[in-house]
Design an enzyme around this catalytic site. Structure first.
Site, PDB file in Angstrom:
ATOM      1  N   GLY A   1       0.848  -1.186   0.000  1.00  0.00           N
ATOM      2  CA  GLY A   1       0.000   0.000   0.000  1.00  0.00           C
ATOM      3  C   GLY A   1       0.881   1.233   0.000  1.00  0.00           C
ATOM      4  O   GLY A   1       2.031   1.171   0.453  1.00  0.00           O
TER       5      GLY A   1
ATOM      6  N   HIS B   1      -4.084   1.381   7.768  1.00  0.00           N
ATOM      7  CA  HIS B   1      -2.748   1.965   7.712  1.00  0.00           C
ATOM      8  C   HIS B   1      -2.702   3.124   6.714  1.00  0.00           C
ATOM      9  O   HIS B   1      -2.217   4.221   7.040  1.00  0.00           O
ATOM     10  CB  HIS B   1      -1.756   0.855   7.313  1.00  0.00           C
ATOM     11  CG  HIS B   1      -0.336   1.281   7.260  1.00  0.00           C
ATOM     12  ND1 HIS B   1       0.583   0.913   8.212  1.00  0.00           N
ATOM     13  CD2 HIS B   1       0.343   2.046   6.365  1.00  0.00           C
ATOM     14  CE1 HIS B   1       1.772   1.416   7.900  1.00  0.00           C
ATOM     15  NE2 HIS B   1       1.647   2.113   6.780  1.00  0.00           N
ATOM     16  N   GLU B   2      -3.218   2.894   5.502  1.00  0.00           N
ATOM     17  CA  GLU B   2      -3.148   3.933   4.463  1.00  0.00           C
ATOM     18  C   GLU B   2      -4.066   5.108   4.777  1.00  0.00           C
ATOM     19  O   GLU B   2      -3.704   6.270   4.537  1.00  0.00           O
ATOM     20  CB  GLU B   2      -3.457   3.345   3.084  1.00  0.00           C
ATOM     21  CG  GLU B   2      -2.512   2.230   2.650  1.00  0.00           C
ATOM     22  CD  GLU B   2      -1.032   2.540   2.778  1.00  0.00           C
ATOM     23  OE1 GLU B   2      -0.626   3.725   2.655  1.00  0.00           O
ATOM     24  OE2 GLU B   2      -0.254   1.596   3.016  1.00  0.00           O
TER      25      GLU B   2
ATOM     26  N   HIS C   1      -2.322   7.335   7.180  1.00  0.00           N
ATOM     27  CA  HIS C   1      -1.336   8.208   6.530  1.00  0.00           C
ATOM     28  C   HIS C   1      -1.972   9.495   6.038  1.00  0.00           C
ATOM     29  O   HIS C   1      -1.415  10.583   6.213  1.00  0.00           O
ATOM     30  CB  HIS C   1      -0.691   7.502   5.332  1.00  0.00           C
ATOM     31  CG  HIS C   1       0.536   6.736   5.656  1.00  0.00           C
ATOM     32  ND1 HIS C   1       1.637   7.301   6.254  1.00  0.00           N
ATOM     33  CD2 HIS C   1       0.846   5.436   5.450  1.00  0.00           C
ATOM     34  CE1 HIS C   1       2.577   6.386   6.409  1.00  0.00           C
ATOM     35  NE2 HIS C   1       2.123   5.236   5.933  1.00  0.00           N
TER      36      HIS C   1
ATOM     37  N   CYS D   1       6.226  -0.147   7.580  1.00  0.00           N
ATOM     38  CA  CYS D   1       5.808   0.993   6.767  1.00  0.00           C
ATOM     39  C   CYS D   1       6.979   1.398   5.879  1.00  0.00           C
ATOM     40  O   CYS D   1       8.122   1.442   6.339  1.00  0.00           O
ATOM     41  CB  CYS D   1       5.418   2.154   7.684  1.00  0.00           C
ATOM     42  SG  CYS D   1       4.928   3.648   6.798  1.00  0.00           S
ATOM     43  N   LEU D   2       6.670   1.684   4.619  1.00  0.00           N
ATOM     44  CA  LEU D   2       7.726   2.130   3.708  1.00  0.00           C
ATOM     45  C   LEU D   2       8.378   3.424   4.172  1.00  0.00           C
ATOM     46  O   LEU D   2       9.528   3.686   3.840  1.00  0.00           O
ATOM     47  CB  LEU D   2       7.148   2.310   2.296  1.00  0.00           C
ATOM     48  CG  LEU D   2       6.602   1.040   1.641  1.00  0.00           C
ATOM     49  CD1 LEU D   2       5.942   1.376   0.306  1.00  0.00           C
ATOM     50  CD2 LEU D   2       7.681  -0.010   1.476  1.00  0.00           C
TER      51      LEU D   2
ATOM     52  N   GLN E   1       3.240   9.821   1.032  1.00  0.00           N
ATOM     53  CA  GLN E   1       4.506   9.091   1.159  1.00  0.00           C
ATOM     54  C   GLN E   1       5.453   9.375  -0.004  1.00  0.00           C
ATOM     55  O   GLN E   1       6.634   9.056   0.079  1.00  0.00           O
ATOM     56  CB  GLN E   1       4.260   7.592   1.280  1.00  0.00           C
ATOM     57  CG  GLN E   1       3.633   7.204   2.609  1.00  0.00           C
ATOM     58  CD  GLN E   1       3.460   5.711   2.708  1.00  0.00           C
ATOM     59  OE1 GLN E   1       2.469   5.158   2.254  1.00  0.00           O
ATOM     60  NE2 GLN E   1       4.454   5.058   3.297  1.00  0.00           N
TER      61      GLN E   1
END
Length: 168
Positions: free
Chosen positions: A53, A138-139, A142, A96-97, A58
């Site tokens: 995702g 999660h997304e 963000h 997480c990226l 990000q």
């Protein structure tokens, strides 16, 4: 001569400490070719980073938009809102990226529903369980200026702060 489709060059993933990750994203109001290009860029960036995702912030864009390819669910969601979260939760490793190289046990609802719009502006609703539910939460976090570390508590939060602060 036919034009060959090009995959965009992936954008760098913004890392913890970048203010864009702590800023609530702006609603998507125009669903046009530019947005379609942004979606392509987001998928290319997510796949390059080996994620499941990716939220627009990000990669430094303040659009309320995320893409996902998680457990067979491939989707684009603009202006997402979590409308249903199960009372049942599960704590599992989450990464997480934007917090590269770290993973911490994070409690999330087992089942989640998000509503929003797809890349054309049409209404979309996605309900998922387990990893898909985790990804939806999660997304969406963000896009509200939160990272998964904000969900940690107790000793796990202390350990995360110690580990992440030494790197970031």
């Amino acid at each position: 001569m036919a034009k060959t489709p090009r995959t965009p060059v992936p954008a760098p993933i913004r890392q913890l400490g970048d203010p864009v990750l702590r800023t609530k994203a702006d609603p998507v109001t125009v669903f046009d070719a530019s947005l379609a290009q942004t979606v392509e860029l987001m998928f290319a960036s997510m796949y390059e980073a080996r994620g499941v995702g990716l939220a627009a912030n990000q990669i430094g864009l303040s659009h309320s938009l995320f893409v996902m390819d998680c457990d067979g669910v491939v989707a684009v969601v603009a202006n997402p809102r979590l409308t249903e979260l199960s009372e049942e939760t599960v704590t599992a490793p989450e990464g997480c990226l934007s917090v590269a190289g770290h993973s911490f046990p994070t409690a999330r609802a087992v089942r989640a529903t998000v509503v929003g719009q797809d890349e054309t502006g049409a209404p979309i609703e996605i309900t998922g369980e387990d990893e898909v539910a985790r990804c939806l939460q999660h997304e969406t976090d963000h896009l509200n200026g939160k990272v998964y570390l904000d969900r940690l508590s107790g000793e796990v939060r202390k350990r995360a702060r110690a580990e992440v602060e030494t790197v970031h």
